[in-house]
Scaffold this motif. Sequence first.
Motif, short mmCIF file in Angstrom:
data_model
loop_
_atom_site.label_atom_id
_atom_site.label_comp_id
_atom_site.label_asym_id
_atom_site.label_seq_id
_atom_site.Cartn_x
_atom_site.Cartn_y
_atom_site.Cartn_z
N ASP A 12 0.83 -1.21 0.00
CA ASP A 12 0.00 0.00 0.00
C ASP A 12 0.87 1.25 0.00
O ASP A 12 1.84 1.33 0.75
CB ASP A 12 -0.91 0.03 1.23
N PRO A 13 0.51 2.26 -0.80
CA PRO A 13 1.30 3.50 -0.81
C PRO A 13 1.19 4.23 0.52
O PRO A 13 0.13 4.27 1.14
CB PRO A 13 0.68 4.32 -1.94
N PHE A 14 2.30 4.78 0.98
CA PHE A 14 2.36 5.54 2.23
C PHE A 14 3.23 6.76 1.96
O PHE A 14 4.40 6.62 1.58
CB PHE A 14 2.97 4.67 3.34
N ASN A 15 2.66 7.94 2.13
CA ASN A 15 3.40 9.18 1.92
C ASN A 15 3.98 9.64 3.24
O ASN A 15 3.28 9.66 4.25
CB ASN A 15 2.48 10.26 1.34
N CYS A 16 5.26 10.01 3.23
CA CYS A 16 5.90 10.47 4.46
C CYS A 16 6.98 11.50 4.12
O CYS A 16 7.37 11.66 2.97
CB CYS A 16 6.50 9.31 5.23
N HIS A 17 7.45 12.16 5.15
CA HIS A 17 8.54 13.11 4.99
C HIS A 17 9.83 12.33 4.78
O HIS A 17 10.04 11.27 5.38
CB HIS A 17 8.64 14.00 6.23
N ASP A 18 10.71 12.83 3.94
CA ASP A 18 11.94 12.08 3.63
C ASP A 18 12.92 12.01 4.80
O ASP A 18 13.89 11.27 4.75
CB ASP A 18 12.63 12.62 2.37
N SER A 19 12.65 12.76 5.88
CA SER A 19 13.54 12.70 7.04
C SER A 19 13.11 11.63 8.04
O SER A 19 13.76 11.45 9.07
CB SER A 19 13.58 14.06 7.75
N MET A 20 12.04 10.89 7.75
CA MET A 20 11.56 9.85 8.68
C MET A 20 12.36 8.57 8.49
O MET A 20 12.49 8.06 7.38
CB MET A 20 10.07 9.58 8.46
N SER A 21 12.87 8.05 9.61
CA SER A 21 13.56 6.76 9.58
C SER A 21 12.53 5.64 9.68
O SER A 21 11.34 5.87 9.92
CB SER A 21 14.54 6.66 10.75
N LEU A 22 12.99 4.42 9.53
CA LEU A 22 12.10 3.27 9.67
C LEU A 22 11.45 3.27 11.05
O LEU A 22 10.24 3.07 11.17
CB LEU A 22 12.87 1.96 9.44
N SER A 23 12.21 3.53 12.11
CA SER A 23 11.61 3.53 13.46
C SER A 23 10.58 4.65 13.59
O SER A 23 9.55 4.46 14.24
CB SER A 23 12.67 3.60 14.55
N ASP A 24 10.81 5.82 12.98
CA ASP A 24 9.82 6.91 13.00
C ASP A 24 8.51 6.45 12.37
O ASP A 24 7.42 6.71 12.90
CB ASP A 24 10.32 8.14 12.24
N ILE A 25 8.61 5.77 11.24
CA ILE A 25 7.41 5.32 10.53
C ILE A 25 6.68 4.25 11.33
O ILE A 25 5.46 4.28 11.47
CB ILE A 25 7.79 4.81 9.12
N LYS A 47 17.00 -5.16 13.75
CA LYS A 47 16.32 -4.18 14.60
C LYS A 47 17.22 -3.00 14.99
O LYS A 47 16.75 -1.88 15.11
CB LYS A 47 15.79 -4.86 15.86
N GLU A 48 18.50 -3.25 15.17
CA GLU A 48 19.40 -2.16 15.57
C GLU A 48 19.58 -1.12 14.47
O GLU A 48 20.09 -0.03 14.71
CB GLU A 48 20.75 -2.67 16.06
N ASN A 49 19.15 -1.43 13.24
CA ASN A 49 19.25 -0.48 12.13
C ASN A 49 17.96 0.29 11.85
O ASN A 49 17.93 1.13 10.96
CB ASN A 49 19.69 -1.21 10.85
N PHE A 50 16.90 0.02 12.63
CA PHE A 50 15.61 0.67 12.38
C PHE A 50 15.72 2.19 12.44
O PHE A 50 15.07 2.89 11.68
CB PHE A 50 14.55 0.20 13.38
N SER A 51 16.51 2.73 13.37
CA SER A 51 16.57 4.18 13.54
C SER A 51 17.52 4.86 12.56
O SER A 51 17.53 6.09 12.46
CB SER A 51 16.95 4.54 14.97
N THR A 52 18.32 4.08 11.82
CA THR A 52 19.28 4.68 10.89
C THR A 52 18.94 4.39 9.43
O THR A 52 19.67 4.80 8.54
CB THR A 52 20.70 4.18 11.18
N LEU A 53 17.81 3.71 9.20
CA LEU A 53 17.40 3.39 7.83
C LEU A 53 16.46 4.47 7.31
O LEU A 53 15.40 4.71 7.89
CB LEU A 53 16.71 2.03 7.78
N TYR A 54 16.87 5.13 6.24
CA TYR A 54 16.06 6.15 5.58
C TYR A 54 15.75 5.66 4.18
O TYR A 54 16.40 4.76 3.66
CB TYR A 54 16.79 7.49 5.57
N PHE A 55 14.77 6.28 3.54
CA PHE A 55 14.21 5.71 2.32
C PHE A 55 14.35 6.60 1.11
O PHE A 55 14.58 7.80 1.22
CB PHE A 55 12.72 5.41 2.55
#
Length: 70
Positions: A12-25, A47-55
């Motif tokens: 499903d499409p999800f629109n978000c700000h490009d500064s959101m990390s995986l953990s933010d989402i 799991k330890e990479n959730f906060s440093t993964l950007y899209f």
Amino acid sequence: MQNYLTLFINGDPFNCHDSMSLSDILNYLNIDMNVVIIEYNHTIVDKENFSTLYFNNNDAIEVISIVGGG
């Protein structure tokens, strides 16, 4: 200037700000990070990479819930 992108979460499409990390989402979606496995562009994310993964635009995420039972 604010930059937005579209991800595909479980197809499903999800629109978000490009500064959101995986953990933010995941927090935004109220997903418990302790009971899910995340697949990002066909690769399992530690799991330890959730906060440093950007899209990037049109990236794909699969959220797989872990269900306990007996």
